[in-house]
Write an enzyme that holds these catalytic residues in place. Structure first.
Site, PDB file in Angstrom:
ATOM      1  N   GLU A 525     -37.030 -32.654 -14.619  1.00 57.87           N
ATOM      2  CA  GLU A 525     -36.181 -31.758 -15.407  1.00 57.87           C
ATOM      3  C   GLU A 525     -34.825 -32.373 -15.765  1.00 57.87           C
ATOM      4  O   GLU A 525     -34.322 -32.193 -16.871  1.00 57.87           O
ATOM      5  CB  GLU A 525     -35.972 -30.433 -14.665  1.00 57.87           C
ATOM      6  CG  GLU A 525     -37.188 -29.509 -14.669  1.00 57.87           C
ATOM      7  CD  GLU A 525     -38.293 -29.944 -13.723  1.00 57.87           C
ATOM      8  OE1 GLU A 525     -38.053 -30.841 -12.892  1.00 57.87           O
ATOM      9  OE2 GLU A 525     -39.408 -29.404 -13.813  1.00 57.87           O
ATOM     10  N   GLN A 547     -40.024 -25.936 -18.067  1.00 63.58           N
ATOM     11  CA  GLN A 547     -41.238 -25.126 -18.077  1.00 63.58           C
ATOM     12  C   GLN A 547     -41.017 -23.695 -17.567  1.00 63.58           C
ATOM     13  O   GLN A 547     -41.515 -22.747 -18.155  1.00 63.58           O
ATOM     14  CB  GLN A 547     -42.316 -25.830 -17.272  1.00 63.58           C
ATOM     15  CG  GLN A 547     -43.693 -25.292 -17.539  1.00 63.58           C
ATOM     16  CD  GLN A 547     -44.766 -26.272 -17.126  1.00 63.58           C
ATOM     17  OE1 GLN A 547     -45.017 -26.474 -15.949  1.00 63.58           O
ATOM     18  NE2 GLN A 547     -45.394 -26.910 -18.095  1.00 63.58           N
ATOM     19  N   ASP A 550     -37.096 -21.105 -13.132  1.00 69.54           N
ATOM     20  CA  ASP A 550     -36.881 -21.407 -11.707  1.00 69.54           C
ATOM     21  C   ASP A 550     -36.702 -22.906 -11.443  1.00 69.54           C
ATOM     22  O   ASP A 550     -36.223 -23.288 -10.386  1.00 69.54           O
ATOM     23  CB  ASP A 550     -38.069 -20.893 -10.899  1.00 69.54           C
ATOM     24  CG  ASP A 550     -38.316 -19.427 -11.200  1.00 69.54           C
ATOM     25  OD1 ASP A 550     -37.882 -18.588 -10.422  1.00 69.54           O
ATOM     26  OD2 ASP A 550     -38.921 -19.143 -12.254  1.00 69.54           O
ATOM     27  N   TYR A 551     -37.131 -23.739 -12.373  1.00 67.27           N
ATOM     28  CA  TYR A 551     -37.035 -25.193 -12.141  1.00 67.27           C
ATOM     29  C   TYR A 551     -35.847 -25.818 -12.854  1.00 67.27           C
ATOM     30  O   TYR A 551     -35.649 -27.029 -12.808  1.00 67.27           O
ATOM     31  CB  TYR A 551     -38.347 -25.873 -12.544  1.00 67.27           C
ATOM     32  CG  TYR A 551     -39.509 -25.236 -11.811  1.00 67.27           C
ATOM     33  CD1 TYR A 551     -39.474 -25.122 -10.424  1.00 67.27           C
ATOM     34  CD2 TYR A 551     -40.589 -24.682 -12.490  1.00 67.27           C
ATOM     35  CE1 TYR A 551     -40.501 -24.485  -9.732  1.00 67.27           C
ATOM     36  CE2 TYR A 551     -41.613 -24.052 -11.808  1.00 67.27           C
ATOM     37  CZ  TYR A 551     -41.560 -23.953 -10.421  1.00 67.27           C
ATOM     38  OH  TYR A 551     -42.553 -23.316  -9.742  1.00 67.27           O
ATOM     39  N   ILE A 552     -35.052 -24.973 -13.477  1.00 70.85           N
ATOM     40  CA  ILE A 552     -33.908 -25.496 -14.221  1.00 70.85           C
ATOM     41  C   ILE A 552     -32.868 -26.087 -13.267  1.00 70.85           C
ATOM     42  O   ILE A 552     -32.054 -26.919 -13.652  1.00 70.85           O
ATOM     43  CB  ILE A 552     -33.277 -24.407 -15.115  1.00 70.85           C
ATOM     44  CG1 ILE A 552     -32.490 -25.051 -16.256  1.00 70.85           C
ATOM     45  CG2 ILE A 552     -32.395 -23.458 -14.312  1.00 70.85           C
ATOM     46  CD1 ILE A 552     -32.103 -24.092 -17.355  1.00 70.85           C
ATOM     47  N   PHE A 553     -32.946 -25.672 -12.011  1.00 72.54           N
ATOM     48  CA  PHE A 553     -31.923 -26.131 -11.066  1.00 72.54           C
ATOM     49  C   PHE A 553     -32.039 -27.619 -10.767  1.00 72.54           C
ATOM     50  O   PHE A 553     -31.071 -28.253 -10.376  1.00 72.54           O
ATOM     51  CB  PHE A 553     -31.948 -25.253  -9.811  1.00 72.54           C
ATOM     52  CG  PHE A 553     -31.672 -23.831 -10.192  1.00 72.54           C
ATOM     53  CD1 PHE A 553     -30.378 -23.430 -10.490  1.00 72.54           C
ATOM     54  CD2 PHE A 553     -32.701 -22.923 -10.382  1.00 72.54           C
ATOM     55  CE1 PHE A 553     -30.110 -22.144 -10.938  1.00 72.54           C
ATOM     56  CE2 PHE A 553     -32.448 -21.631 -10.826  1.00 72.54           C
ATOM     57  CZ  PHE A 553     -31.142 -21.247 -11.101  1.00 72.54           C
ATOM     58  N   HIS A 592     -41.797 -18.051 -10.069  1.00 70.99           N
ATOM     59  CA  HIS A 592     -42.173 -17.800 -11.464  1.00 70.99           C
ATOM     60  C   HIS A 592     -41.679 -16.440 -11.919  1.00 70.99           C
ATOM     61  O   HIS A 592     -42.273 -15.800 -12.763  1.00 70.99           O
ATOM     62  CB  HIS A 592     -43.697 -17.911 -11.653  1.00 70.99           C
ATOM     63  CG  HIS A 592     -44.224 -19.267 -11.342  1.00 70.99           C
ATOM     64  ND1 HIS A 592     -44.541 -19.669 -10.070  1.00 70.99           N
ATOM     65  CD2 HIS A 592     -44.446 -20.343 -12.133  1.00 70.99           C
ATOM     66  CE1 HIS A 592     -44.953 -20.917 -10.077  1.00 70.99           C
ATOM     67  NE2 HIS A 592     -44.903 -21.362 -11.319  1.00 70.99           N
TER      68      HIS A 592
END
Ligand SMILES: Cc1ncc(C[n+]2csc(CCOP(=O)(O)OP(=O)(O)O)c2C)c(N)n1
Ligand SMILES: [Mg+2]
Length: 803
Positions: A525, A547, A550-553, A592
């Site tokens: 990311e 995607q 939650d994975y933007i961190f 999610h």
């Protein structure tokens, strides 16, 4: 001096000598700046200093191979490089140290960044692009070590895009993709994940990126054995070396004091990257820190005497001089004379910068002294005001802060008094603050006419026989129009290419627009965002897909430290109009169902944060953003891709306004504010409330940054006198921000009949499954009961207790 590598061996001795002496001159100027810079910190004129001493020589070699159109993405050691390119004078160097708030004098950030953070200006006064192919470019540094790496990847990738999409109008950005992106990083910072992630991604993408590692064997006080396996970054990265079977890197190693070897290595690297688009790693070893890490400590505390002695002997400037003498390129006398002149010049530049820094303050001080004098003459508190005046007179080198403190404190002694003199002081203070504050606060967002919030709304239109389609179709067909309309637009992310994203909002578009414009990436990311930032800095219009929210961190450093601060830290001289696309809110389980909006709105000031309730609103946001040139994060509703929506007939054209709320249901009893997936539930509940006689007004916030610039929520509260903010963030998260906006900024406090309230998700992450969602996020019953309770408290007779 613009020396092409391939001709540099064919020059006459006189030219050769002149070039060497010019390099020596720059190295020495840079060193004297470092030495005098440290003194400026120790004497209190500057707050902090971090300098390029001990790293001069490799930067001269890098500068020689750096061409117009190229980009640097580096860190705080690179002053010599900037000086060699003619982009940083000693006077500007000192202005940077003092934090002069005038971009003409301190072109790196007008004092916003510490010295040692370098930029060039990509934009004209009117906000349009300069011709970046005609200048040598530096993207704006950030202090986070390795934070420069993700952006570097994108800067390099832009060359590849321009080379492979020859029909793009690249006139201001690229000449056939021949530009190299040059990165620099300290040895210790190669331990950061961002470095390793970028190295891998650039190897996969095969982009013209040259990373130099300035290896001085330390990261502040910590020696290499704590940082790097085998204490040798090029050794452990050797698996990336390309060979006849595999694409990969060219890895070069060179001693940082060896002038001729450095020149050769950099020319070689430049040719490889530029011509073949192969990434190169240059490991520059045996560098030193003559003054230690920064002005905040002394390296005698943690380096052995042997090491200190070794650093003295292997100082790259000393070795360069020895080489010049040994090769009889110059003499002791000639060099001593040169050095003497340089010392004088740098000292003069320093003095001049300091007096320029102070000039404005001194003028203001004189005015303020006179004002205080006249206020004192009229006041019963004359003694105290005179003391303040004398305090000010005693400050020979005043800062703006000193003027602010004294002038504002003086007012406290004339409370209740009336005089023209007092009014003059008040006017002076008001004007002072009005003039000064923008120097520290402007350009967080664009100040040009095409600022995102200025883009006019265009409503979606519908044919008489409007189709009802899955929301994702609207997105897909809208993206199709955008790619048709903007050849410089491209989208990339995990699964964004071949399958057209996990929810098929890009279905079929790779086939139509090709693998360069619609493409898959690895799972990484931070560098997905870095690709976006770098490409946007070079005129492309990237849409980077994360995607799931939650994975933007994983991408938080490039987002919060780099992208969100870019305009601010360059005073609007660089821009990266990157659109970050992701999906969030309700779906399933802890990772999610993310709606961590509170965290994001606080960390991403400088970006727009948009939470469309459906895909039509989302598509409209993309259309709006493409007309503007600012970075934004769009969070599509995870559970909305298969919900039916009417398909607009003006796809690619309609624009959802940014900063404008939408009232979805009018009502008179209470104002309900929400956004994203939750707004759908709120709308349903509003119908149920109507059945028991409660008439709720429902407002979709839809853009959180900025929120409701027209203050429409206030207008609603003036009508209803009650407010409930509902969201699925944690308690005190985005809902608290919205309450602050509505109550404090919009002034709704005056119109409320009861306390403003929030209804949020639980403090924990959402549990898995239907029941997990029901007991974690605000559900319809929660919302109904909360609203009912508020109305019951106001009118218990008509609305008896529910439970
Ligand atoms: C992410 C991050 N962590 C910690 C710091 C504090 N810090 C500043 S410089 C530095 C050491 C960097 O060493 P190295 O990469 O070898 O560069 P050098 O200063 O030696 O050239 C540290 C830990 C920082 N700026 N950023
Ligand atoms: Mg180091």
């Amino acid at each position: 001096m613009d020396i092409s590598p391939k001709t540099s061996t064919d020059i006459s001795f006189d030219d050769f000598k002149a070039q060497i002496l010019h390099d020596y001159e720059i190295a020495f100027v840079s060193r004297v700046c470092s030495l005098m810079g440290r003194q400026e910190v120790l004497t209190g004129k500057a707050k902090f200093g971090i300098f390029g001493d001990g790293k001069e020589l490799p930067q001269l070699a890098m500068a020689r191979s750096f061409r117009k159109g190229d980009f640097r993405s580096g860190y705080y050691r690179d002053q010599t490089f900037m000086m060699a390119l003619g982009l940083l004078s000693p006077k500007e160097f000192f202005h940077g140290l003092y934090a002069t708030t005038d971009l003409e004098k301190e072109p790196m950030s007008a004092g916003r960044q510490m010295g040692g953070h370098f930029i060039t200006h990509s934009l004209n006064e009117d906000g349009t692009w300069k011709d970046l192919t005609q200048q040598k470019n530096s993207s704006a540094d950030i202090s986070c070590t390795a934070g420069q790496m993700p952006r570097l990847l994108g800067l390099a990738q832009a060359s590849k895009i321009y080379r492979n999409l020859p029909n793009l109008d690249a006139s201001k950005f690229s000449v056939k993709g021949n530009e190299v992106a040059w990165g620099t990083i300290g040895n210790a910072s190669t331990s950061e994940g961002l470095f390793l992630e970028t190295i891998n991604a650039a190897g996969v993408l095969q982009v013209p990126m040259i990373v130099s590692v300035w290896d001085d064997e330390y990261g502040i006080s910590v020696p290499a054995k704590y940082h790097t396996t085998k204490e040798d970054i090029s050794k452990i990265l050797s698996g990336f070396q390309r060979d006849k079977n595999y694409k990969g890197y060219e890895i070069l190693k060179v001693k940082g004091w060896d002038y001729t070897a450095l020149i050769h290595v950099y020319e070689n690297a430049s040719d490889i990257a530029r011509e073949q688009h192969v990434p190169v790693l240059i490991h520059v070893t045996e560098l030193t820190q003559p003054q230690g890490h920064s002005s905040s400590g002394s390296h005698e505390r943690y380096k052995s005497n042997e090491r200190l002695q070794w650093e003295k002997e292997n100082d790259c400037n000393t070795k360069f001089k020895e080489w010049i003498l040994k090769m009889r390129i110059s003499t002791e006398e000639e060099l001593s004379q040169l050095e003497r002149g340089i010392r004088q010049n740098v000292r003069a530049a320093k003095k001049e910068a300091w007096s320029e820094f102070l000039a404005e303050h001194k003028t203001m001080k004189r005015t303020l002294v006179a004002l205080l004098d006249s206020v004192a003459n009229k006041s019963t508190n004359s003694r105290f005001i005179t003391k303040l005046k004398n305090d000010l007179i005693a400050i020979e080198e005043p800062l703006k802060k000193d003027l602010g403190i004294i002038s504002r404190n003086a007012l406290r002694y004339v409370l209740g008094e009336e005089s023209n003199e007092k009014n003059a002081l008040i006017n002076w203070i008001n004007q002072f603050l009005e003039d000064m504050q923008p120097r520290f606060s402007s350009h967080l967002y664009s100040e040009k006419s095409n600022r995102a919030t200025n883009i006019q709304e265009v409503k979606p239109t519908f044919d008489s026989q409007t189709e009802q389609v899955d929301g994702r179709i609207i997105l897909r067909d809208n993206f199709d129009k955008l790619f048709e309309k903007y050849p410089e637009a491209l989208v990339f992310g995990e699964d964004s290419g071949a399958i057209g994203d996990v929810n098929q909002g890009l279905e079929g578009l790779q086939k139509k627009y090709g693998k360069i414009r619609v493409t898959d990436t690895g799972i990484r990311e931070a560098t997905i965002i870095g690709q976006g930032i770098g490409m946007a800095l070079r005129g492309l219009r990237p849409i980077a897909e994360i995607q799931y929210l939650d994975y933007i961190f994983f991408a938080m450093v490039p987002l919060t430290d780099d992208l969100a601060t870019l305009r601010y830290r360059t005073l609007g001289k660089q821009k990266a109009p990157l659109i970050v696309r992701t999906r969030g809110h309700r779906l399933e389980g802890i990772w999610h169902s993310g709606s961590q909006m509170g965290g994001l709105i606080h960390l991403l000031r400088g970006m727009y944060i948009l939470t469309p309730r459906n895909m039509t609103q989302a598509a409209g946001f993309y259309n709006t953003l493409m007309k503007s040139d600012e970075p934004a994060l769009i969070i599509e509703s995870l559970n909305g891709y298969r919900l039916k929506e009417r398909k607009p007939s003006n796809l690619g054209e309609f624009c959802t306004p940014i900063g404008v709320v939408e009232t979805l249901k009018a009502g008179s009893d209470i104002t309900l504010v929400s956004y994203g997936s939750t707004i759908r539930i709120v709308l349903l509940v509003a119908k149920e409330l109507a059945e028991v006689g409660i008439d709720a007004e429902v407002i979709d916030a839809q853009t959180l940054l900025p929120f409701d610039i027209n203050h429409d929520t206030l207008k609603s509260i003036i009508k209803t006198n009650r407010l409930l903010v509902i969201d699925e963030d944690v308690p005190g998260g985005c809902s608290a921000y919205l309450i602050n906006e509505i109550i404090e900024k919009q002034g709704a406090y005056n119109y409320l009949d009861c306390a403003p309230q929030t209804l949020t998700a639980k403090a924990h992450r959402p549990a898995y499954g239907t029941d997990g969602d029901y007991f974690s996020k605000p559900n319809a019953e929660d919302i109904f009961e909360k609203v009912y309770e508020i109305i019951h408290e106001a009118n218990p007779n008509e609305f008896p207790k529910l439970r």
